[in-house]
Write a protein that holds these residues in place. Structure first.
Motif, PDB file in Angstrom:
ATOM      1  N   ASN A   1       5.064  79.156   8.533  1.00  0.00           N
ATOM      2  CA  ASN A   1       6.202  80.053   8.716  1.00  0.00           C
ATOM      3  C   ASN A   1       7.562  79.353   8.728  1.00  0.00           C
ATOM      4  OD1 ASN A   1       6.388  78.871  11.321  1.00  0.00           O
ATOM      5  ND2 ASN A   1       5.101  80.479  12.207  1.00  0.00           N
TER       6      ASN A   1
ATOM      7  N   GLU B   1       8.903  77.569  10.984  1.00  0.00           N
ATOM      8  CA  GLU B   1       9.525  77.492  12.299  1.00  0.00           C
ATOM      9  C   GLU B   1       9.464  76.065  12.825  1.00  0.00           C
ATOM     10  OE1 GLU B   1       8.703  79.566  16.599  1.00  0.00           O
ATOM     11  OE2 GLU B   1       8.708  80.820  14.802  1.00  0.00           O
TER      12      GLU B   1
ATOM     13  N   ASP C   1       9.566  83.670  11.552  1.00  0.00           N
ATOM     14  CA  ASP C   1       8.934  83.121  10.354  1.00  0.00           C
ATOM     15  C   ASP C   1       9.926  83.104   9.195  1.00  0.00           C
ATOM     16  OD1 ASP C   1       7.302  82.541   8.140  1.00  0.00           O
ATOM     17  OD2 ASP C   1       5.572  83.469   9.119  1.00  0.00           O
ATOM     18  N   MET C   2      10.120  81.941   8.586  1.00  0.00           N
ATOM     19  CA  MET C   2      11.037  81.820   7.449  1.00  0.00           C
ATOM     20  C   MET C   2      10.312  81.853   6.112  1.00  0.00           C
ATOM     21  SD  MET C   2      13.946  79.107   8.636  1.00  0.00           S
ATOM     22  CE  MET C   2      14.963  79.384  10.087  1.00  0.00           C
ATOM     23  N   GLN C   3       9.005  82.084   6.140  1.00  0.00           N
ATOM     24  CA  GLN C   3       8.240  82.074   4.899  1.00  0.00           C
ATOM     25  C   GLN C   3       7.816  83.476   4.458  1.00  0.00           C
ATOM     26  OE1 GLN C   3       7.816  79.175   3.207  1.00  0.00           O
ATOM     27  NE2 GLN C   3       9.045  78.199   4.811  1.00  0.00           N
TER      28      GLN C   3
ATOM     29  N   PRO D   1      11.289  86.290   7.078  1.00  0.00           N
ATOM     30  CA  PRO D   1      12.504  85.631   6.578  1.00  0.00           C
ATOM     31  C   PRO D   1      13.616  86.624   6.267  1.00  0.00           C
ATOM     32  CG  PRO D   1      10.883  85.813   4.825  1.00  0.00           C
ATOM     33  CD  PRO D   1      10.237  86.383   6.053  1.00  0.00           C
TER      34      PRO D   1
ATOM     35  N   LYS E   1      16.317  84.992   4.699  1.00  0.00           N
ATOM     36  CA  LYS E   1      16.459  84.221   3.470  1.00  0.00           C
ATOM     37  C   LYS E   1      15.444  83.097   3.553  1.00  0.00           C
ATOM     38  CE  LYS E   1      19.784  81.631   0.675  1.00  0.00           C
ATOM     39  NZ  LYS E   1      21.179  81.105   0.588  1.00  0.00           N
ATOM     40  N   LYS E   2      14.536  83.042   2.640  1.00  0.00           N
ATOM     41  CA  LYS E   2      13.399  82.133   2.739  1.00  0.00           C
ATOM     42  C   LYS E   2      13.862  80.693   2.931  1.00  0.00           C
ATOM     43  CE  LYS E   2       8.870  81.328   0.717  1.00  0.00           C
ATOM     44  NZ  LYS E   2       7.917  81.665  -0.379  1.00  0.00           N
ATOM     45  N   ASP E   3      13.211  80.019   3.863  1.00  0.00           N
ATOM     46  CA  ASP E   3      13.466  78.619   4.219  1.00  0.00           C
ATOM     47  C   ASP E   3      14.857  78.383   4.809  1.00  0.00           C
ATOM     48  OD1 ASP E   3      10.936  77.742   3.367  1.00  0.00           O
ATOM     49  OD2 ASP E   3      11.651  77.600   1.289  1.00  0.00           O
TER      50      ASP E   3
ATOM     51  N   GLY F   1      15.519  83.290   9.533  1.00  0.00           N
ATOM     52  CA  GLY F   1      14.384  84.098   9.943  1.00  0.00           C
ATOM     53  C   GLY F   1      14.728  84.945  11.147  1.00  0.00           C
TER      54      GLY F   1
ATOM     55  N   TYR G   1      19.351  80.735  11.810  1.00  0.00           N
ATOM     56  CA  TYR G   1      19.932  80.488  10.483  1.00  0.00           C
ATOM     57  C   TYR G   1      20.278  79.007  10.341  1.00  0.00           C
ATOM     58  CZ  TYR G   1      22.636  81.341   6.243  1.00  0.00           C
ATOM     59  OH  TYR G   1      23.090  81.329   4.951  1.00  0.00           O
TER      60      TYR G   1
END
Length: 814
Positions: A33, A35, A231-233, A253, A255-257, A260, A301
């Motif tokens: 994810n 994190e 989770d950023m994924q 997410p 914005k991915k990566d 989140g 972020y």
């Protein structure tokens, strides 16, 4: 000339040696994810040197230039070892893969396997939210604070209660933080559940010994809670349904990566079962309603590799109501917390990083009642506006400095009363607000003097100022107000301050054993005033004033730590002594609503306290069977010249013996069994010891303060958890498909939607108080008959809350 050449040579060699040092730094994240992961152990195998990631998942340390094996380890994640060539400063960001619990072994080690031996810190324990999932639960609700109570040196406030006392300190002497924001009331349902939803929590650190200088404002302990980042994924959800409450969490997410979010909500539904026709009008519970809810949210972020911003928000509310139309009586009791926190992390260089925090905290309590046209309201609260600037500087591999400043504006509403009837309005004049400035500056350094001796020393200077507007009411002996002193806005009313030295040291005896010692001084500028006879959360927070100086706590501690069987077991013995001054209690016969026309600080009396004891801890960290046993032997006493005729008495939370045993057994990848056993000396309380008849009235005479003990408390909780995993079900289905077609190469096509393919569920079955022990909650005096007819009967009767309580809950994650 000779000395000049020698000096130049030494300088050249020293510069060359320093130049050979290289910096290794980076972030560690969850591979699934994105994190960041706190508490990850990152170290060089060959040198046994390294560091643990901070709350933002960042690590850094220095080693001599060369080629090494870099070891990365964290509970519930696969150990990772990579080969590095460190000829210059390098940044290594790593993603750890979650390690599902196997039937063969369970690793519950956080940080390095022997971190408890190597660290200079004393009385510090870190737990992850994953550590809580196997502990038996109360009514199906996982609770961080109930796990904390199972550690040595930490005592429960009562049966199933989330309140806790640390090393003889009161509940107000614990600094509870969530992402840097202070929590003033951590309990729902009168303390039977904590406000912390485990779905939204990442990790918890308890500091019960010598707290570092970057913490202040309390004299007993720090409970520092870190919320999940989100989770950023990918988007996924988790939740659960229990007997009295349900909860759900959604994260994913933005914005991915890069960014989140996480949103978590929980609510009880007791109020739904307290309605007709479930509860008939003839029932004693008719007209009663109670529920609580809480909401957690966080946005994280990452603007760049050097900048990260997070915003955390929490709001929780309890609401109790009761009404009886027949007698014309109704009451309403709401209370709750509101919290907002903003944290900005910035990396200036590999040696210097900073954290800037802005926090807001609000806690309010209200009690209102109405009967036959008469209305009554009592309310109190506290609001904090907090700023903190912290810097981490690592000038060399031997020392790690933290320094910074912080400021808090406190706004107190100690107690306000209003009443109304058809012809009369009454109130305690305007609602009293008390204002206070609290500030501190600190520096702390963790320094390795030699390979055997490590010291962590710090110094904190703190101040507190009560400021206007404020009115001081002066009274005569009869309690009548004779004159007033008015202070204007921002005018100084009272000022306090002092130095708070902190130091701890570790000396290594062998590779697996060490001794530690420490001293700390802490100032506490706000106090919690409570009346034990009131069973509602009527806690009133009051600041230092010209009549109430700050509490001061001095703690001395020494300990021995030993690991054996290749760090599979860890053990420790810690001895402590704590002296406390300027503790506050209500004066005899005073309640929160008493003396309402005067200043709130007129109701209190000052005293001293001391606590000392020994804590024993044995923990098995690996294997199918794991857990721990903790035992605390302690004494806590207080002396108030205005109470108990000036005689020393045991504190109400004095507990001679306290034992906790936790065991977890993993049968296979589906079934896990757990149990918890606790035993504790009964609480101290004050009871009447004689009765007199005066003018026809029966009058009680009370004995020594806290001179009576309740019966000892003991309880056994058991649980079983059955887990299913969609991916494993798919593998089993594929095996059956292949067997059915007599072809091991046959292709099995899983047509389920994506969320079902990743669905992870569990059923938890637990029994609280398995052998149905009737533990005392409180004692009351029952008086029947009368002395003139020779039928007078006086009895002390025990009230117990919880018999054996089975519960079941269903949890999911996809």
């Amino acid at each position: 000339m000779r000395f000049l050449l020698i000096a130049c040579l030494i300088f050249t060699l020293g510069t060359e040696a320093y130049a050979q040092q290289v910096k290794i730094s980076g972030y560690v994240k969850d591979a699934t994810n994105g994190e960041t992961l706190p508490g990850v152990s990152v170290y060089v195998d060959e040198l046994k040197e390294g560091a643990a990631t901070d709350l933002n998942g960042y690590y850094q340390f220095s080693v001599a230039a060369g080629s090494y094996h870099l070891h990365i380890s964290l509970i519930s994640y696969r150990d990772t070892v990579i080969v590095i060539k460190a000829n210059k400063d390098i940044k290594i960001n790593m993603n750890l893969i979650s390690n599902s619990i196997s039937a063969k072994t369970v690793n519950v080690i956080g940080l390095k396997a022997n971190n408890n031996v190597e660290s200079a810190k004393m009385g510090t324990i870190t737990l992850e939210a994953k550590d809580l999932k196997t502990i038996p639960v109360f009514f199906g609700e996982q609770d961080i604070l109930k796990v904390i109570q199972l550690l040595p040196g930490v005592q429960s406030a009562g049966d199933a209660n989330t309140g806790f006392y640390v090393r003889g300190g009161g509940p107000d002497q614990n600094l509870v933080l969530i992402d840097g924001a202070t929590v003033y009331n951590a309990g729902h349902l009168l303390g039977f559940f904590s406000i912390f939803n485990s779905d939204a929590i990442n990790s918890v650190s308890l500091i019960k010994g010598d707290m570092p200088a970057n913490y202040g404002g309390r004299i007993s302990s720090v409970l520092d809670i870190s919320a999940k980042e989100g989770d950023m994924q990918q988007i996924h959800a988790s939740g659960g349904i229990g007997l009295i409450a349900s909860h759900i969490t959604v994260q994913g997410p933005i914005k991915k990566d890069t960014a989140g979010f996480i949103i978590s909500a929980r609510r009880t539904y007791l109020d739904l079962f307290l309605r007709k026709p479930i509860v008939p009008a003839s029932s004693a519970f008719s007209g009663t309603s109670y529920y609580f809810y809480d909401l957690n949210a966080k946005i994280n972020y990452r603007f760049s590799a050097k900048n990260q911003l997070s915003i955390t928000a929490y709001y929780g509310q309890d609401d109790f109501t009761f009404s009886d139309a027949q007698v014309g009586f109704s009451t309403k009791v709401p209370w709750g917390n509101g919290i907002a926190s903003l944290n900005w992390n910035h990396i200036f260089s590999d040696k210097l990083l900073s954290t800037t925090s802005l926090n807001y905290t609000s806690y309010t309590f209200s009690f209102s009642g109405a009967e036959n046209g008469f209305n009554f309201t009592l309310f109190s609260g506290i609001h904090d506006y907090h700023f903190k600037q912290n810097f981490d500087w690592i000038p060399s591999k031997k020392n790690h400095l933290k320094f910074g400043v912080e400021y808090t504006l406190h706004v107190f509403i100690p107690s306000a009363i209003s009443a109304q009837e058809p012809s009369v309005n009454f109130s305690t004049k305007d609602v009293v607000h008390l204002y206070g400035n609290e500030a501190g500056a600190y520096v702390t350094d963790e320094y390795s003097i030699t390979d055997l001796l490590k010291v962590e020393g710090g110094l904190r200077y703190s101040i507190f100022q009560q400021i206007g507007p404020f009115t001081r009411y002066n009274e005569n002996a009869q309690g009548q107000i004779t004159d007033t002193i008015n202070y204007k806005t921002l005018q100084n009313v009272a000022f306090y301050g002092g130095l708070e030295p902190r130091i701890s040291a570790r000396y290594t005896l062998t590779e697996n054993s060490s001794i530690k010692a420490g001293f700390s001084r802490n100032y506490q500028y706000i106090h919690l005033a409570s009346i034990s006879s009131i069973s509602l959360p009527t806690d009133i927070w009051v600041p230092c004033t010209s009549l109430i100086p700050p509490s001061v706590g001095d703690q001395y501690a020494i300990g021995y730590y030993h690991n054996f069987k290749e760090n599979a077991y860890e053990s420790s013995v810690e001895l402590y002594y704590k002296h406390m001054t300027n503790l506050i209690e209500y004066k005899d016969g005073v309640t929160p609503e008493a003396n309402a026309s005067a200043d709130p600080d007129e109701n209190f009396t000052l005293g001293t306290g001391q606590a000392y004891g020994a804590e024993f801890f044995l923990r098995k960290k690996v294997g199918k069977l794991n857990g721990w046993i903790g035992y605390t032997l302690s004494w806590t006493s207080e002396n108030f010249p205005g109470l108990n005729n000036g005689q020393t008495f045991y504190a109400k939370y004095d507990r001679r013996h306290d034992i906790s045993a936790v065991a977890n057994y993993v049968l296979n990848d589906r079934w896990t069994f757990s149990s918890v056993f606790v035993f504790a000396t009964g609480n101290a309380l004050t009871m009447p010891n004689a009765w007199y008849i005066i003018e026809g009235q029966l009058v009680e005479q009370y004995g020594d303060r806290n001179g009576y003990r309740l019966a000892p408390y003991d309880r056994l909780d058991i649980s079983a958890t059955y887990t299913t995993d969609a991916k494993k079900r798919a593998l089993r289905a594929q095996a059956r498909w292949a067997a059915k077609n007599n072809d091991s190469t046959a292709t099995y096509v899983d047509h389920r939607p994506a969320w079902k393919k990743n669905l992870h569920t569990s059923w938890s079955f637990s029994v609280f108080n398995a052998y149905n022990r009737y533990n005392p909650y409180f004692i009351y005096i029952s008086v029947t008959g009368n002395v003139y007819s020779n039928t007078l009967n006086i009895q002390a009767k025990q009230v117990s809350l919880f018999p054996a309580l089975p519960s079941i809950s269903w949890n999911f994650d996809f």
